[in-house]
Design a protein around this motif. Structure first.
Motif, PDB file in Angstrom:
ATOM      1  N   GLU A 239      13.940  13.216  -0.310  1.00  0.00           N
ATOM      2  CA  GLU A 239      12.650  12.344  -0.851  1.00  0.00           C
ATOM      3  C   GLU A 239      12.892  12.547   1.089  1.00  0.00           C
ATOM      4  OE1 GLU A 239      11.436  10.705  -2.590  1.00  0.00           O
ATOM      5  OE2 GLU A 239      12.360  11.252  -4.680  1.00  0.00           O
ATOM      6  N   GLU A 240      11.528  12.269   1.102  1.00  0.00           N
ATOM      7  CA  GLU A 240      11.134  11.307   2.916  1.00  0.00           C
ATOM      8  C   GLU A 240      10.381  10.043   2.477  1.00  0.00           C
ATOM      9  OE1 GLU A 240      11.901  11.780   5.679  1.00  0.00           O
ATOM     10  OE2 GLU A 240      13.341  14.242   4.626  1.00  0.00           O
ATOM     11  N   VAL A 241       9.917   9.509   3.853  1.00  0.00           N
ATOM     12  CA  VAL A 241       8.900   8.237   3.105  1.00  0.00           C
ATOM     13  C   VAL A 241       7.826   8.637   4.307  1.00  0.00           C
ATOM     14  CG1 VAL A 241       8.911   6.031   4.223  1.00  0.00           C
ATOM     15  CG2 VAL A 241      10.613   6.504   2.560  1.00  0.00           C
ATOM     16  N   LEU A 242       6.528   9.183   4.627  1.00  0.00           N
ATOM     17  CA  LEU A 242       6.064   9.071   5.673  1.00  0.00           C
ATOM     18  C   LEU A 242       4.987   7.401   5.630  1.00  0.00           C
ATOM     19  CD1 LEU A 242       4.383  12.766   3.922  1.00  0.00           C
ATOM     20  CD2 LEU A 242       6.210  11.955   5.886  1.00  0.00           C
TER      21      LEU A 242
ATOM     22  N   LEU B  24       5.431   8.625  -0.482  1.00  0.00           N
ATOM     23  CA  LEU B  24       6.912   8.436  -0.676  1.00  0.00           C
ATOM     24  C   LEU B  24       6.892   9.785  -1.252  1.00  0.00           C
ATOM     25  CD1 LEU B  24       7.815   5.440  -3.147  1.00  0.00           C
ATOM     26  CD2 LEU B  24       8.264   5.585  -0.358  1.00  0.00           C
ATOM     27  N   ALA B  25       7.097  10.643  -0.578  1.00  0.00           N
ATOM     28  CA  ALA B  25       7.338  12.337  -0.976  1.00  0.00           C
ATOM     29  C   ALA B  25       8.390  12.977  -1.440  1.00  0.00           C
ATOM     30  CB  ALA B  25       7.073  12.904   0.165  1.00  0.00           C
ATOM     31  N   GLN B  26       8.264  13.896  -2.677  1.00  0.00           N
ATOM     32  CA  GLN B  26       9.794  14.300  -2.659  1.00  0.00           C
ATOM     33  C   GLN B  26       9.283  15.681  -2.305  1.00  0.00           C
ATOM     34  OE1 GLN B  26       9.719  15.486  -7.128  1.00  0.00           O
ATOM     35  NE2 GLN B  26      11.140  13.381  -7.631  1.00  0.00           N
ATOM     36  N   ILE B  27      10.111  16.022  -1.815  1.00  0.00           N
ATOM     37  CA  ILE B  27      10.565  18.093  -1.681  1.00  0.00           C
ATOM     38  C   ILE B  27      11.416  18.672  -2.721  1.00  0.00           C
ATOM     39  CG2 ILE B  27      10.539  19.265   0.107  1.00  0.00           C
ATOM     40  CD1 ILE B  27      10.517  15.947   0.967  1.00  0.00           C
TER      41      ILE B  27
ATOM     42  N   SER C  55       0.789  -1.172  -0.416  1.00  0.00           N
ATOM     43  CA  SER C  55      -0.072  -0.124   0.188  1.00  0.00           C
ATOM     44  C   SER C  55       1.016   1.491  -0.149  1.00  0.00           C
ATOM     45  CB  SER C  55      -0.870  -0.422   1.244  1.00  0.00           C
ATOM     46  OG  SER C  55      -2.086   1.703   1.132  1.00  0.00           O
ATOM     47  N   GLU C  56       0.871   1.927  -0.552  1.00  0.00           N
ATOM     48  CA  GLU C  56       1.210   3.160  -1.145  1.00  0.00           C
ATOM     49  C   GLU C  56       1.088   4.269  -2.278  1.00  0.00           C
ATOM     50  OE1 GLU C  56       4.166   2.388  -5.173  1.00  0.00           O
ATOM     51  OE2 GLU C  56       5.207   1.841  -2.963  1.00  0.00           O
ATOM     52  N   SER C  57       1.419   5.227  -2.164  1.00  0.00           N
ATOM     53  CA  SER C  57       0.946   6.884  -2.270  1.00  0.00           C
ATOM     54  C   SER C  57       2.282   7.605  -3.009  1.00  0.00           C
ATOM     55  CB  SER C  57      -0.091   7.262  -2.018  1.00  0.00           C
ATOM     56  OG  SER C  57       0.441   7.784  -0.554  1.00  0.00           O
ATOM     57  N   HIS C  58       2.544   8.944  -3.651  1.00  0.00           N
ATOM     58  CA  HIS C  58       3.385   9.719  -4.218  1.00  0.00           C
ATOM     59  C   HIS C  58       2.708  10.547  -4.138  1.00  0.00           C
ATOM     60  CE1 HIS C  58       4.859   5.966  -6.270  1.00  0.00           C
ATOM     61  NE2 HIS C  58       4.229   5.793  -6.271  1.00  0.00           N
ATOM     62  N   THR C  59       3.782  12.008  -2.992  1.00  0.00           N
ATOM     63  CA  THR C  59       3.901  13.362  -2.874  1.00  0.00           C
ATOM     64  C   THR C  59       5.043  13.922  -3.924  1.00  0.00           C
ATOM     65  OG1 THR C  59       3.821  13.281  -0.760  1.00  0.00           O
ATOM     66  CG2 THR C  59       1.914  13.159  -1.642  1.00  0.00           C
ATOM     67  N   THR C  60       4.574  15.186  -4.317  1.00  0.00           N
ATOM     68  CA  THR C  60       5.833  16.066  -5.061  1.00  0.00           C
ATOM     69  C   THR C  60       5.271  17.263  -4.405  1.00  0.00           C
ATOM     70  OG1 THR C  60       5.577  14.682  -6.858  1.00  0.00           O
ATOM     71  CG2 THR C  60       7.064  16.667  -6.701  1.00  0.00           C
TER      72      THR C  60
END
Length: 401
Positions: free
Chosen positions: A143-146, A131-134, A28-33
């Motif tokens: 890159e951070e993992v929430l 999986l967050a990209q800032i 279970s995963e999602s992605h944010t930028t």
């Protein structure tokens, strides 16, 4: 013959509850930028159609208004403890096949103390990861993992123009997380350990798998090849079932029987595709059936199949490499960070899979020394039967989902 089939069915039944409880999309995963531009925060949220189905009672992907209505209260930002206001309506944008993408824009009351927040899907799946990209307009990138326990990113931790945690170690952590949270990849590694009677055999299969997934991970992330995510999910599941079938075929010394049954299932699915039933292309299913049957026949009759399995697991690794790349395909990766990301993520994947294999081998070694280990035939029968059942459940679910 009847005894062998009965033994397989009895052992496979022991895994039925596990297989039916597992969701077809095992990770279970999602992605944010996030792009922070002064007091403005631009957010792009991406999620697979398989994941989005969790939001509806009939397990069909929600429409865009339904998805946006769910996301709005769960995504946002704050500055100096005050919430940033949503500027305009969120809008759906184009995404790669099998994914949904929505854009948000937030206006913050200040440029100081900005905190990014994402709580989507964590209440539905406690093990969900984002999986967050800032990025910032200055060109900083991280890159951070929430997770359910860490749903915010504090921009005030930026030091010297770089967000804390950015760099190679961040990408290594992403690769490790992919292995440890990917039940399907861990199941395949279990199959590799089961099929390896000697340490030399284990070296061969791990080497082939590593070469394969390293190659396609690089090809996919750099854009040379962009596979259909839903096809890859199904094929990853098929590799799990095939490694289980090979274990049983070698164990009972009946490769021809297992080759015929495996090809029969895949050819039947190809036939259903001709009448419009199923997701995978006819040619892919036909080719998979021919490959699987020939592979099982050769592996069953070759006296020393270690080197052969290096080639086979290289092919399987090619498929899993595209699965590894799914974490990264939805993100706009800065060219300057591409090499570092590929190296770090791949190192993380290697560290994760070597840890899994080492732990499994270590457990077996300890049990043997304590004289608590079960006979190898029983271990292979139980383990391989479970891999076949779970792999076929995931494969069929993903092929017709």
């Amino acid at each position: 013959m009847a005894h062998m089939i009965g033994r397989f069915l009895a052992l496979a039944a022991a895994f039925l509850s596990l297989a039916t409880a597992a969701d077809a999309h095992t990770r279970s995963e999602s992605h944010t930028t996030w792009l922070v531009d002064g007091s403005s925060v631009h957010l792009t949220f991406s999620v697979s159609d398989l994941e989005a189905r969790r939001l509806t009672s009939d397990r069909r992907p929600p429409n865009n208004p339904q998805l946006i209505a769910y996301l709005v209260p769960r995504l946002g930002a704050s500055a100096d403890g005050k919430a940033c206001k949503l500027a305009g309506k969120p809008r759906p944008v184009a995404a790669v096949t099998g994914y949904r993408r929505v854009e948000f824009l937030f206006d913050c009351p200040s440029t100081e103390g900005i905190v990014l927040r994402d709580s989507a899907f964590f209440e539905l799946v406690p093990t969900h990861v984002n999986l967050a990209q800032i990025q910032t307009v200055k060109g900083d990138f991280a890159e951070e993992v929430l997770t359910a326990d860490a749903q915010t990113i504090d921009m005030s931790k930026a030091k010297g123009g770089e967000i804390e945690g950015a760099g190679l170690l961040t990408f290594v952590k992403m690769g490790i997380m992919h292995i440890f949270t990917g039940i399907d990849h861990m199941s395949f590694l279990l199959g590799l350990v089961l099929i390896s009677r000697r340490f030399k055999d284990l070296i061969f299969v791990i080497t082939g798998f590593t070469i394969g997934h390293s190659l396609t991970l690089a090809l996919a992330v750099t854009g040379v090849i962009r596979p259909h995510a839903e096809f890859i999910d199904a094929l990853v599941a098929l590799t799990i079932a095939l490694i289980g079938v090979e274990n049983l075929a070698v164990q009972v010394q009946r490769p021809k029987l297992f080759a015929l049954w495996t090809a029969g299932v895949l050819f039947a699915m190809a036939g259903l595709k001709l009448v419009g039933i199923g997701l995978l292309p006819f040619t892919l299913l036909l080719g998979a059936g021919l490959f699987a049957s020939n592979y099982l026949m050769i592996a069953g009759y070759v006296r020393d199949a270690g080197r052969l399995r290096l080639v086979i697991t290289l092919i399987f690794g090619l498929i899993h490499g595209f699965g590894f790349a799914a974490d990264l395909l939805n993100e706009a990766i800065p060219p300057a960070k591409l090499a570092e990301l590929l190296v770090g993520f791949n190192l993380g994947v290697e560290a994760g899979q070597l840890t899994v294999v080492t732990v499994l081998v270590g457990i077996v070694t300890v049990l043997r020394r304590l004289k608590l280990a079960l006979p190898r035939p029983i271990v292979v029968d139980v383990g391989a039967s479970g891999l076949i059942l779970i792999g076929m459940y995931w494969f069929i679910s993903r092929s017709f989902g």
